[in-house]
Write a protein that holds these residues in place. Structure first.
Motif, short mmCIF file in Angstrom:
data_model
loop_
_atom_site.label_atom_id
_atom_site.label_comp_id
_atom_site.label_asym_id
_atom_site.label_seq_id
_atom_site.Cartn_x
_atom_site.Cartn_y
_atom_site.Cartn_z
N UNK A 46 -5.91 -21.92 -2.48
CA UNK A 46 -4.91 -21.12 -2.95
C UNK A 46 -4.33 -20.12 -1.66
N UNK A 47 -3.22 -19.60 -2.00
CA UNK A 47 -2.33 -18.86 -0.79
C UNK A 47 -3.17 -17.33 -0.60
N UNK A 48 -3.60 -16.76 -1.69
CA UNK A 48 -4.17 -15.41 -1.61
C UNK A 48 -5.48 -15.30 -2.50
N UNK A 49 -6.32 -14.19 -2.12
CA UNK A 49 -7.51 -13.98 -3.17
C UNK A 49 -6.76 -13.74 -4.85
N UNK A 50 -7.60 -14.13 -5.50
CA UNK A 50 -7.37 -14.00 -6.95
C UNK A 50 -6.60 -12.41 -7.43
N UNK A 51 -7.39 -11.11 -6.83
CA UNK A 51 -6.60 -10.09 -7.10
C UNK A 51 -5.28 -9.83 -6.41
N UNK A 52 -5.00 -10.55 -5.43
CA UNK A 52 -3.56 -10.81 -4.41
C UNK A 52 -2.55 -11.36 -5.45
N UNK A 53 -3.35 -12.35 -6.00
CA UNK A 53 -2.37 -13.21 -6.80
C UNK A 53 -1.69 -12.45 -7.96
N UNK A 66 5.50 -9.77 5.72
CA UNK A 66 4.39 -10.51 6.46
C UNK A 66 2.95 -10.27 6.39
N UNK A 67 2.65 -9.45 5.41
CA UNK A 67 1.17 -9.09 5.30
C UNK A 67 0.83 -8.67 3.72
N UNK A 68 0.36 -9.59 3.13
CA UNK A 68 0.12 -9.17 1.77
C UNK A 68 -0.64 -8.08 1.42
N UNK A 69 -1.58 -7.81 2.22
CA UNK A 69 -2.41 -6.42 2.04
C UNK A 69 -1.74 -5.36 2.57
N UNK A 70 -0.83 -5.49 3.52
CA UNK A 70 -0.15 -4.37 3.78
C UNK A 70 0.93 -4.12 2.69
N UNK A 71 1.61 -4.90 2.11
CA UNK A 71 2.46 -4.81 1.02
C UNK A 71 1.64 -4.00 -0.09
N UNK A 72 0.51 -4.60 -0.48
CA UNK A 72 -0.22 -4.02 -1.67
C UNK A 72 -0.57 -2.59 -1.29
N UNK A 73 -0.93 -2.40 -0.13
CA UNK A 73 -1.46 -0.77 0.16
C UNK A 73 0.19 0.02 0.13
#
Length: 232
Positions: free
Chosen positions: A186-193, A217-224
Motif C-alpha cells: 500500500x502507498x501509505x499507512x492505514x491511518x493516512x489512507x 510532496x509529503x503525506x505527513x506534512x499535509x496531514x499536519x
C-alpha cells in the motif's frame, strides 16, 4: 513552413473536436471514428490512436495511444499510460458443454442461435446501475500494457504496474501487479489512507488545491498542516 502547417492543422482538428464531442475547450481530443459517446469534465486528453466508447473522464485525466476503453468511468487526476485495454465479454467455463454463444445467447453473434432463451450473462458491470464495465477512481496511475477485465473497480489512489492483468477489484491506495494482479503493498499507512479518503482532495476547488498542493510532496506534512489549520 511545413511544420507551421502541421501545427495549424492539429490546432484546427482539436478546435473541431471540441464542438463535435461537446466537451470543454480545455480538452484535447483527436477527432476519430473510434471515439464516440464520451463525456469530459475538463483538461482531458484522448490520443490519436486510442479507441474510446461510452466513457466518462473526470477533470485532468487522459487516455494515451493504443488504448481501448469501453463503458468506463474514469475519476479525476488519473494518469493512464499507453496500451491499456478494457476487456469485455464473458464465456462459460464450466457446466456448459460449449463456449460458443449459439448455445446460450439470443444475440446471434455468428448469425444463428440454437436456444430460445438467454442462458448465460455475457457481460459484467462494475456499478449497480450497469452503466460501466470498469470504474477507475481518482488519482489512479495505470502503467503501460495493462489489461482491465470487465466488472472490476480500481480504488482511489491505486497504482497498477505495467503488464498487469486486473481481474479483481483493487483497494484504494494499493499497488498491484502481475498476472493476475495481486497486492504488492500500500502507498501509505492505514491511518493516512483513511485521512485521504475522507479528505477527497480531488473534489476540492482550485483555490484549495493551490493552497495545499505545495504540501503534496509529503503525506505527513499535509496531514499536519490541515489538522493545524482545522484547530485554529
Amino acid at each position: 513552413m511545413f511544420i507551421k502547417m502541421k501545427r495549424l492543422i492539429k490546432y484546427l482538428l482539436y478546435k473541431y473536436s471540441i464542438a463535435h464531442y461537446n466537451v470543454p475547450n480545455t480538452c484535447k481530443i483527436y477527432p476519430s471514428r473510434s471515439v464516440k459517446g464520451i463525456t469530459c469534465e475538463g483538461y482531458n486528453t484522448i490520443a490519436k490512436t486510442a479507441q474510446v466508447y461510452n466513457t466518462v473522464l473526470g477533470y485532468g485525466s487522459g487516455i494515451s495511444n493504443e488504448s481501448i476503453f469501453l463503458n468506463t468511468l474514469i475519476g479525476r487526476y488519473t494518469v493512464l499510460a499507453p496500451e491499456i485495454k478494457v476487456i469485455t465479454g464473458q464465456h462459460p467455463t464450466g457446466k456448459f458443454v460449449s463456449v460458443h454463444p449459439s448455445f446460450y445467447s439470443l444475440k446471434k453473434q455468428y448469425g444463428f442461435s440454437y436456444t430460445d432463451r438467454q442462458k448465460f450473462e455475457e457481460f459484467k458491470f462494475a456499478d449497480n446501475e450497469r452503466n460501466f464495465s470498469v470504474v477507475i477512481g481518482n488519482d489512479v496511475w495505470i502503467a503501460s500494457s495493462v489489461l482491465l477485465m470487465e466488472g472490476i473497480s480500481i480504488g482511489d489512489g491505486a497504482i497498477v504496474a505495467a503488464g498487469a492483468v486486473v481481474t479483481k477489484n483493487v483497494p484504494p491506495y494499493a499497488v498491484v501487479g502481475g498476472i493476475p494482479a495481486r497486492i504488492i503493498r500500500y502507498r501509505f499507512e492505514p491511518n493516512e489512507i483513511d485521512f485521504l479518503l475522507n479528505l477527497k482532495w480531488w473534489d476540492k476547488d482550485e483555490k484549495w488545491i493551490k493552497e495545499y498542493g505545495k504540501y503534496f510532496d509529503d503525506i505527513k506534512k499535509l496531514i499536519k498542516v490541515i489538522k493545524n489549520n482545522d484547530e485554529n
